[in-house]
Design an enzyme around this catalytic site. Structure first.
Site, mmCIF file in Angstrom:
data_model
loop_
_atom_site.group_PDB
_atom_site.id
_atom_site.type_symbol
_atom_site.label_atom_id
_atom_site.label_comp_id
_atom_site.label_asym_id
_atom_site.label_seq_id
_atom_site.Cartn_x
_atom_site.Cartn_y
_atom_site.Cartn_z
ATOM 1 N N SER A 196 37.354 7.647 -38.723
ATOM 2 C CA SER A 196 37.156 7.280 -40.126
ATOM 3 C C SER A 196 38.445 7.401 -40.923
ATOM 4 C CB SER A 196 36.069 8.161 -40.750
ATOM 5 O OG SER A 196 34.815 7.916 -40.129
ATOM 6 N N PRO B 226 7.819 -1.695 1.532
ATOM 7 C CA PRO B 226 7.728 -0.238 1.575
ATOM 8 C C PRO B 226 6.629 0.297 0.666
ATOM 9 C CG PRO B 226 9.623 -0.924 0.272
ATOM 10 C CD PRO B 226 9.067 -2.169 0.889
ATOM 11 N N SER C 293 29.709 5.294 -31.125
ATOM 12 C CA SER C 293 29.289 4.266 -30.142
ATOM 13 C C SER C 293 29.598 4.720 -28.712
ATOM 14 C CB SER C 293 29.958 2.923 -30.441
ATOM 15 O OG SER C 293 31.329 3.041 -30.727
ATOM 16 N N LYS D 255 0.862 -0.273 7.131
ATOM 17 C CA LYS D 255 1.286 -1.651 6.878
ATOM 18 C C LYS D 255 2.073 -2.219 8.057
ATOM 19 C CE LYS D 255 3.440 -0.289 3.229
ATOM 20 N NZ LYS D 255 2.978 1.105 3.344
ATOM 21 N N GLY E 75 0.839 -1.187 0.000
ATOM 22 C CA GLY E 75 0.000 0.000 0.000
ATOM 23 C C GLY E 75 0.870 1.232 0.000
ATOM 24 N N GLY F 218 35.146 6.669 -30.482
ATOM 25 C CA GLY F 218 35.696 7.937 -30.013
ATOM 26 C C GLY F 218 34.779 9.080 -30.390
#
Length: 630
Positions: A472, A111, A539, A36, A30, A465
């Site tokens: 390239s 919790p 990347s 609780k 809850g 990089g």
């Protein structure tokens, strides 16, 4: 049983663990401050599970840390963390044991704060029943819906709705009825059909153990009456036999047993079984336990199964009988996302189900569930505590079941492959049809044959990089040098790919992950063709580069970090991209408003601020010669 003994609340309780009473595992959940922990504490108190010294401690703690004035604060029996007592909330999952004359109970007090939704899901994952508390003043709120949805996903089909703090709404019967109707409508939509609604005052014990005299309009069961009488077996013993092999027991050359916990069904010596995913068949020769051999065994028991034949099986395999389980590498599932870092389709994770661990990619996010309305929303990602429906692509077939049929073999968690932190919990819905219709085609010519014809060792040279670092340029020089040496190559340049196969992708995090996935698959095909494949791609995310490495065989992925500093890259700015990014014209530009995660252990590191492109080319070619790729 060790869990029960570790959570006992007194010496006299220890003896009750070993009697023959049935055990009910339930979870309390809850929203924050719905009561609780107070309810659990009241159950412990009223069940007479507390020793005198514990009562004395509770009395003194209630004076120092309590929130109930001069009365005992029963929540302190459960909220053991100092931070919980200071804030008056539950953070961790607290497991407690208590017993009555009719039944034993293991309760997971979870919790209520949205930040700790993952802890709530953990507590609910092994529960047979849930007690959902609702503050009578607030009614059914978003966190109530979230917890109910998780209970539905986790297959918890029995729920007690405890409408708490009825004294604060003057014991209003109409208020209770309105909340009960709203929750029943929600539960029905989630497939939860057994809901018992009870008005309570947890701190005073109204309708907990004893019927309340302050709510004469309620004539139903108390919380304890319901918990003692509910049948949660669900017919699991009548289902097909399933045992996930946890360990192969070989104390000597004459004994070979398969150890594990029976997930469902019943088995006897002489019964036929098969080992999945291999499909090998045998019969049960003996069922062995620490107390001797058994003439039968059933769901929930941990045993060692001895087979009549020398069958090859290991951890992660599943012993089965009758109807076969799902064996698939393509699954549809629901996810409850835990991690602060968003879920991204195309990213690799580790799936752990039972005793199996397999690599997996979330291939598709089909929809996200709107907690408030239960509507299915289009989405590209899942944030922390969100729920979604996904397709999973596994790196090998998994033996599993739909969660609705088998909670043990139908559930899983996802781990980050680098940090090993748990990022999500999942429930298997079904095997995708394409997994059954598509099989690997056996071919006579494979990668080794193609490599031998080309007289080279295939691999991927992955240049990563920042933009402008020189990736390239160096990749182009390396390919030209390899061609001069008579080698067979292919060059996948990130910019060129975005003119073709990746032209539909942008530069958001999600799009970059998909970009990486496609390039990785292409590079893998080129390696399979026996080529030395060069990939020039920013990347930026380490996990995606690790995914590419994992996609290839050992030694086939060579990471080349072109580690030119940002300042040098920006000063070059050959395409004017940094200038535009600084002006706010290019959002999600790596190095400016999107991070670049440097490799942890690249095979080759090059800084073009101090090394020429030609020198870098020769360094890479020398590496290939040294490691026998040429």
């Amino acid at each position: 049983m060790a869990l029960l003994e570790a959570t006992l609340n007194g010496g006299h309780a220890t003896a009750s663990v070993h009697d023959d009473k049935p055990t009910l595992r339930f979870v309390t959940c809850g929203s924050v401050d719905d009561g609780k922990s107070t309810l659990v504490g009241r159950l412990l108190y009223d069940s007479k599970m507390l020793l005198d010294d514990q009562l004395d401690t509770l009395t003194s703690d209630s004076k120092v840390s309590g929130t109930a004035g001069a009365q005992l604060d029963f929540a302190l029996l459960v909220d053991g963390l100092q931070a919980e007592r200071e804030q008056g909330i539950t953070i961790d999952v607290a497991y407690r044991f208590f017993a009555t004359q009719r039944r034993r109970f293991v309760v997971a007090d979870t919790p209520g704060h949205v930040q700790y939704t993952r802890n709530m899901a953990t507590g609910a994952s092994n529960a047979d029943l849930a007690v959902v508390l609702v503050d009578a003043r607030k009614g059914v709120i978003t966190q109530t819906r979230r917890h109910a949805h998780i209970l539905g996903l986790l297959g918890v089909r029995h729920v007690v709705l405890a409408v708490n703090k009825m004294d604060l709404v003057a014991f209003d019967a109409d208020r209770f009825t309105a909340i009960a109707v709203a929750f029943r409508m929600l539960a029905e939509r989630l497939g939860i059909h057994d809901v018992q609604c009870i008005p309570v005052v947890a701190c005073d014990g109204d309708n907990i153990f004893i019927a309340s005299t302050r709510m004469p309009w309620y004539s139903g069961q108390t919380v304890m009456d319901y918990l003692e009488s509910i049948d949660v077996s669900g017919g699991i013993q009548e289902r097909p036999f399933r045992l996930a092999v946890q360990w192969v027991n070989r104390p000597n050359a004459n004994f070979r047993g398969f150890c594990g916990r029976i997930a469902s069904g019943t088995i006897r010596p002489g019964d036929p079984v098969s080992v999945q995913p291999s499909g090998r068949s045998s019969h049960v020769a003996a069922i062995v336990t620490a107390d001797g051999e058994l003439d039968h065994t059933t769901a929930g028991q941990s045993v060692t199964i001895v087979l009549t034949d020398e069958v090859d099986a290991s951890r992660g395999d599943v012993l089965t009988s009758r109807q076969l389980p799902i064996v698939s590498d393509q699954l549809g599932a629901h996810l409850v996302w835990f991690d602060d870092e968003a879920m991204l389709p195309g990213r690799s994770y580790v799936l752990k189900s039972g005793t199996s661990s397999v690599g997996t990619v979330i291939s598709t996010l089909k929809h996200r569930v709107a907690i408030d309305t239960m509507a299915q929303q289009a989405a590209t990602t899942l944030e922390a505590n969100e729920i979604g429906c996904v397709n999973l692509s596994l790196d090998r077939p998994l033996v599993c079941e739909a969660y609705r049929d088998d909670r043990e073999l139908g559930s899983f968690i996802l781990l980050d492959p680098i940090t090993r932190r748990t990022v999500a919990a999942g429930l298997i819905d079904f095997s995708l049809r394409r997994a059954d219709n598509i099989r690997w085609q056996t071919l006579d010519i494979d990668k080794s044959v193609r490599a031998r014809l080309k007289q080279q060792r295939p691999c991927v040279l992955w240049f990563t990089g920042l933009s402008g670092a020189g990736k390239s340029t160096i990749a182009n020089l390396v390919e030209r040098r390899l061609c001069e040496l008579g080698r067979h190559t292919a060059l996948l340049d990130g910019d060129n790919l975005r003119h073709g196969i990746n032209r539909d992708l942008g530069f958001t995090t999600e799009a970059r992950v998909e970009n990486m996935r496609r390039v990785t698959e292409i590079a893998s095909l080129f390696v399979d063709a026996g080529l030395i494949t060069l990939v020039s791609l920013i990347s930026p995310f380490r996990s995606d580069r690790d995914m590419a490495r994992a996609r290839l065989d050992g030694g086939e992925f060579i990471e080349i970090h072109v580690a030119t500093p940002l300042q040098a890259c920006e000063s070059r700015d050959p395409k004017g991209l940094y200038r535009r990014a600084r002006a706010g014209e290019l959002p999600n530009f790596t190095g400016i408003d999107q991070p670049y995660e440097q490799p942890a252990a690249a095979e080759i590191t090059i800084d073009t601020a101090t090394m020429s492109a030609d020198a870098a080319c020769e360094l890479i070619v020398a590496y290939l010669r040294q490691h026998h790729y040429l």
